[in-house]
Design a protein around this motif. Structure first.
Motif, PDB file in Angstrom:
ATOM      1  N   ASN A 146       0.817  -1.216   0.000  1.00 33.78           N
ATOM      2  CA  ASN A 146       0.000   0.000   0.000  1.00 33.78           C
ATOM      3  C   ASN A 146       0.854   1.271   0.000  1.00 33.78           C
ATOM      4  OD1 ASN A 146      -2.251  -1.648   0.052  1.00 33.78           O
ATOM      5  ND2 ASN A 146      -2.396  -1.611   2.271  1.00 33.78           N
ATOM      6  N   ALA A 147       1.850   1.270  -0.882  1.00 35.14           N
ATOM      7  CA  ALA A 147       2.748   2.422  -0.986  1.00 35.14           C
ATOM      8  C   ALA A 147       3.256   2.565  -2.418  1.00 35.14           C
ATOM      9  CB  ALA A 147       3.948   2.254  -0.047  1.00 35.14           C
ATOM     10  N   ARG A 148       3.626   3.799  -2.754  1.00 29.84           N
ATOM     11  CA  ARG A 148       4.418   4.052  -3.941  1.00 29.84           C
ATOM     12  C   ARG A 148       5.878   3.930  -3.541  1.00 29.84           C
ATOM     13  NH1 ARG A 148       2.768   9.769  -3.713  1.00 29.84           N
ATOM     14  NH2 ARG A 148       2.368   9.015  -1.616  1.00 29.84           N
ATOM     15  N   VAL A 149       6.705   3.499  -4.479  1.00 31.09           N
ATOM     16  CA  VAL A 149       8.129   3.335  -4.174  1.00 31.09           C
ATOM     17  C   VAL A 149       8.951   4.049  -5.230  1.00 31.09           C
ATOM     18  CG1 VAL A 149       9.960   1.714  -3.579  1.00 31.09           C
ATOM     19  CG2 VAL A 149       7.573   1.006  -3.347  1.00 31.09           C
ATOM     20  N   GLY A 150       9.702   5.056  -4.826  1.00 35.23           N
ATOM     21  CA  GLY A 150      10.606   5.724  -5.743  1.00 35.23           C
ATOM     22  C   GLY A 150      11.831   4.879  -5.965  1.00 35.23           C
ATOM     23  N   LEU A 151      12.273   4.797  -7.218  1.00 33.19           N
ATOM     24  CA  LEU A 151      13.394   3.933  -7.573  1.00 33.19           C
ATOM     25  C   LEU A 151      14.393   4.702  -8.434  1.00 33.19           C
ATOM     26  CD1 LEU A 151      13.775   0.905  -6.908  1.00 33.19           C
ATOM     27  CD2 LEU A 151      12.979   0.398  -9.225  1.00 33.19           C
ATOM     28  N   ALA A 152      15.657   4.665  -8.038  1.00 34.66           N
ATOM     29  CA  ALA A 152      16.710   5.372  -8.790  1.00 34.66           C
ATOM     30  C   ALA A 152      18.068   4.846  -8.344  1.00 34.66           C
ATOM     31  CB  ALA A 152      16.633   6.877  -8.533  1.00 34.66           C
TER      32      ALA A 152
END
Length: 206
Positions: free
Chosen positions: A199-205
């Motif tokens: 139940n989350a967005r996950v930033g990826l970089a």
């Protein structure tokens, strides 16, 4: 595990399919043009149809344990139109888990609290239509009662697999400027067995 794959003909979708098959899972992929599915495998079944077609979604989700979505905007309204249909089909099929590929634009803004990145000065894009479509998809999942994770890569070149990157809940990792397609797919695939970002967005970089 039985996986329903949406958007399997795109760059990230093809990588997700390859990883799932390599891990021994069974995939049912929904594709408007089955000939664009680059992989052939006895554990890969292809359903012809659109994610905006409730009947096609029901057929693709029959017997699935989880949904992987790599749908993109296609320059139109596929995401906003398909989101409620996907959620309804999952609920009907008794599938509780979905991992989707989003965009860094729908992560929280660091510089302007209360806004998403695409709504703030953090975004360098003049056109926001694609981000708005991803935002609609996110809102639908957030209100669906499903257990969802939206993986939000920043600039997404094809690149190489490295296995070394940064992930942050609801924000883009500071200073992150890109992440390759193979690394994005690996991270998304690993969420099948993880509730760390439920139940989350996950930033990826990088």
């Amino acid at each position: 595990m039985n996986i329903c794959l949406l958007g399997g003909t795109g760059r990230v979708g093809r990588e997700l399919a390859a990883r799932a098959l390599e891990a021994g899972h069974t995939i049912t992929a929904l594709a408007r043009d089955p000939q664009r599915m680059a992989l052939q495998d006895e554990k890969l079944r292809i359903c012809t149809g659109s994610a905006c077609d409730p009947g096609a979604l029901r057929a693709a989700m029959a017997g699935a344990d989880v949904v992987l979505s790599a749908l993109n905007t296609d320059g139109g309204s596929v995401l906003s139109e398909s989101a409620p249909l996907i959620a309804a089909a999952m609920q009907e099929a008794g599938i509780g888990r979905i991992i989707a590929i989003g965009t860094a634009g729908i992560l929280n803004s660091r510089s302007e609290p209360g806004l998403l990145r695409y709504q703030s000065t953090e975004s360098k894009r003049k056109l926001t239509r694609a981000a708005e479509e991803h935002h609609a998809f996110y809102r639908t999942l957030a209100n669906s009662g499903l257990t969802w994770t939206i993986v939000c890569p920043t600039y997404l070149p094809d690149g190489e697999y490295t296995g070394v990157y940064r992930a942050e809940r609801d924000y883009l990792p500071e200073g992150g400027v890109k992440i390759s397609v193979p690394d994005t797919a690996e991270f998304a695939f690993r969420q099948i067995d993880s509730m760390e970002y439920a139940n989350a967005r996950v930033g990826l970089a990088y």
